[in-house]
Design a protein around this motif. Structure first.
Motif, PDB file in Angstrom:
ATOM      1  N   GLY A   1       0.724  -1.634  14.850  1.00  0.00           N
ATOM      2  CA  GLY A   1      -0.682  -1.303  14.660  1.00  0.00           C
ATOM      3  C   GLY A   1      -1.133  -0.063  15.389  1.00  0.00           C
TER       4      GLY A   1
ATOM      5  N   VAL B   1      -0.090   3.816  13.645  1.00  0.00           N
ATOM      6  CA  VAL B   1      -0.662   4.353  12.412  1.00  0.00           C
ATOM      7  C   VAL B   1      -2.053   4.914  12.707  1.00  0.00           C
TER       8      VAL B   1
ATOM      9  N   ILE C   1       6.887   3.825   9.319  1.00  0.00           N
ATOM     10  CA  ILE C   1       6.083   2.703   8.821  1.00  0.00           C
ATOM     11  C   ILE C   1       5.493   3.067   7.462  1.00  0.00           C
TER      12      ILE C   1
ATOM     13  N   ARG D   1       2.551   1.637   4.493  1.00  0.00           N
ATOM     14  CA  ARG D   1       1.390   0.763   4.341  1.00  0.00           C
ATOM     15  C   ARG D   1       1.423   0.140   2.955  1.00  0.00           C
TER      16      ARG D   1
ATOM     17  N   ASN E   1       0.088  -6.316  11.169  1.00  0.00           N
ATOM     18  CA  ASN E   1       0.377  -5.070  11.893  1.00  0.00           C
ATOM     19  C   ASN E   1       1.631  -5.204  12.760  1.00  0.00           C
TER      20      ASN E   1
ATOM     21  N   GLY F   1      -2.950  -3.033   2.650  1.00  0.00           N
ATOM     22  CA  GLY F   1      -3.061  -2.533   4.005  1.00  0.00           C
ATOM     23  C   GLY F   1      -2.044  -3.092   4.972  1.00  0.00           C
ATOM     24  N   ARG F   2      -1.280  -4.103   4.571  1.00  0.00           N
ATOM     25  CA  ARG F   2      -0.253  -4.677   5.445  1.00  0.00           C
ATOM     26  C   ARG F   2       0.795  -3.612   5.766  1.00  0.00           C
ATOM     27  N   LEU F   3       1.282  -3.617   7.004  1.00  0.00           N
ATOM     28  CA  LEU F   3       2.276  -2.648   7.436  1.00  0.00           C
ATOM     29  C   LEU F   3       3.681  -3.228   7.317  1.00  0.00           C
TER      30      LEU F   3
ATOM     31  N   MET G   1      -4.571  -0.141  13.884  1.00  0.00           N
ATOM     32  CA  MET G   1      -4.850  -1.389  13.169  1.00  0.00           C
ATOM     33  C   MET G   1      -4.773  -2.564  14.142  1.00  0.00           C
TER      34      MET G   1
END
Length: 499
Positions: free
Chosen positions: A184, A187, A22, A24, A138, A28-30, A191
């Motif tokens: 989410g 990570v 993953i 980021r 997330n 902050g969006r994954l 999240m």
């Protein structure tokens, strides 16, 4: 090679539906980097569909369109875009996407195929940004609101008389609940977001009712709903993007069948349900992996299990154990299941399949005989009988069973290939050519069919016709040794099936 060893090898990459690596984004969006087969490298490739891949896709789409056209239907393909192309501005500066998305390039290659319509909601999803999030920050999937945007694009693409009762934006409201999504929890720190949950109301609207929920052993399902305020019947072959799409579609059609069978289009289920509309919903990340539709068994066998009753739970356990490679446990469970529910034809089928895979051909012959005696309308049952009878040296019974399977599913190229093989083995190459040629008029995506049709043409001395089919076979599966041996036989004037 023999007919039991198909030309194709199992695909090495299975998209199982879990992000493994993953990244980021700037806000902050994954985003996924590696998704068990799919990857950021695939999305950013300069040429995502090299010639061999493009050829197989074209053959697959053309064959699907022809098979549906013969049933009075068209194919509607709805893409589930990757978030990378919906939020390109939020990707890290080091990630550089091509000018056009994977879905856009796919459509550009294949938009000329008749009776095959593509619905790519990427542009509308980008335009819808700014209010409720169209993708979960997330998660790898769209949100309920993003699904509604895609739903409206889908409905607009359908003919007016097959759109059902359309859900209007004024009929949808949203509440919110906390969710980790599918990334989410992977990570640090974890999240959690508030995700929208739709509620649909309107004059005359009736809540959909679940008709059945049948499960398979590999994250597969066949779920059907009835909605008294909807119109028409639709079938959607879906993946995980279908989850958020479901509330809107369920409220649109009088009956809706959602079928998850990996990447394949379930023609046996289409024939059983006779929908007005067939939609294939596919995640953009799956596009580098062409499906295979000609299988020894399909949705009617793998999704036959209602987990609400003991027979269904037992059947699902059998298939799950078998897929896990636990053959002895699967065999024990199948024998016990048949003893406890002797009238369930599907349990006889899976016991026979498991016995066959264990090499217990004598017992398998008896059990598959019970399966077809209890339900003689399933082509997969007759196909299995054909395979088992051939292993037991019963050539006439094998031929008769393969003829039954091919007659019930004349555009399943695997069934027809077995019929052709049996006719060749019986010394009837002209009949083998006739049977397989009828299927070949519709089907162009099966290397098995091309291979055995080439062998049949060669057996009657028509090397030119044999070469035409062999070349088609080569284009579909260029790396298999059997195809090179076939080409050599044609050049050297050999004949007969390869044993």
């Amino acid at each position: 090679m023999t007919i039991e060893a198909p030309i194709r090898d199992l695909d090495a990459l299975a998209l199982r539906g879990r992000a493994k690596s993953i990244i980021r984004g700037r806000s902050g969006r994954l985003f996924y980097e590696d998704y068990e087969g799919a990857s950021l490298a695939t999305l950013t490739a300069a040429e995502p569909f090299p010639s061999a891949l493009e050829h197989r896709w074209r053959r697959t789409l053309e064959t699907r369109a022809r098979r549906l056209r013969n049933r009075g239907l068209s194919l509607y393909v709805l893409f589930g875009p990757d978030a990378h192309f919906v939020y390109p501005d939020e990707l890290p500066p080091s990630v550089r996407l091509p000018e056009h998305s994977l879905a856009e390039r796919f459509v550009e290659r294949f938009r000329d195929i008749a009776d095959c319509a593509f619905i790519d909601p990427t542009r509308m999803l980008i335009e819808a940004r700014g209010g409720i999030d169209v993708y979960k920050a997330n998660d790898t999937h769209w949100s309920a609101y993003g699904a509604f945007v895609a739903y409206r694009e889908l409905i607009t693409a359908l003919p007016p008389d097959r759109q059902g009762r359309v859900v209007e934006s004024s009929e949808v409201s949203y509440r919110f609940r906390r969710s980790y999504g599918d990334m989410g929890a992977l990570v640090e720190p974890e999240m959690i977001i508030e995700m929208p949950v739709p509620e649909i109301s309107g004059i005359g609207r009736v809540a959909p009712v679940l008709l059945h929920d049948h499960r398979g052993a590999a994250r597969e399902a066949w779920v059907a709903y009835r909605c008294e305020s909807g119109w028409g019947r639709a079938m959607i072959a879906r993946d995980s993007f279908g989850t958020e799409l479901a509330p809107f579609v369920n409220a649109t059609f009088a009956t809706i069948d959602w079928i998850s069978t990996g990447h394949a289009l379930p023609f046996e289920a289409i024939d059983a349900c006779r929908p007005d509309v067939v939609i294939w919903e596919v995640a953009e990340r799956r596009l580098p992996f062409p499906p295979r539709d000609h299988q020894p068994f399909g949705a009617l066998e793998t999704l036959a299990f209602d987990t609400g009753d003991s027979v269904g739970r037992t059947g699902l356990e059998i298939v799950a154990l078998r897929l896990d490679g636990n053959r002895q446990a699967a065999l024990a469970a199948a024998r016990q299941a048949v003893a406890e529910s002797p009238d369930a034809a599907i349990l006889h089928f899976w016991l026979a399949q498991t016995l066959y895979e264990a090499g217990l051909f004598g017992e398998a012959e008896q059990v598959v005989g019970e399966a077809v005696r209890r339900n003689d309308r399933r082509p997969a049952f007759w196909h299995l009988s054909n395979v088992i009878q051939r292993h037991n040296g019963n050539a006439a019974a094998s031929l008769a069973a393969s003829r039954r399977a091919a007659a019930m599913a004349p555009d399943n190229a695997l069934f027809v290939s077995h019929l052709g093989f049996n006719l060749l083995a019986a010394g009837r190459p002209e009949e083998a050519v006739a049977e397989m040629s009828r299927c070949r008029e519709t089907v162009s995506d099966s290397e098995d069919l091309c291979y055995w049709l080439a062998r049949a043409w060669l057996a009657i001395g028509d090397r030119e016709a044999a070469m035409a089919q062999a070349v088609d076979c080569y284009l579909l599966q260029p790396d298999h040794a059997a195809i090179h041996a076939l080409l050599a036989d044609i050049r050297e004037g050999g004949s007969g099936p390869s044993r």
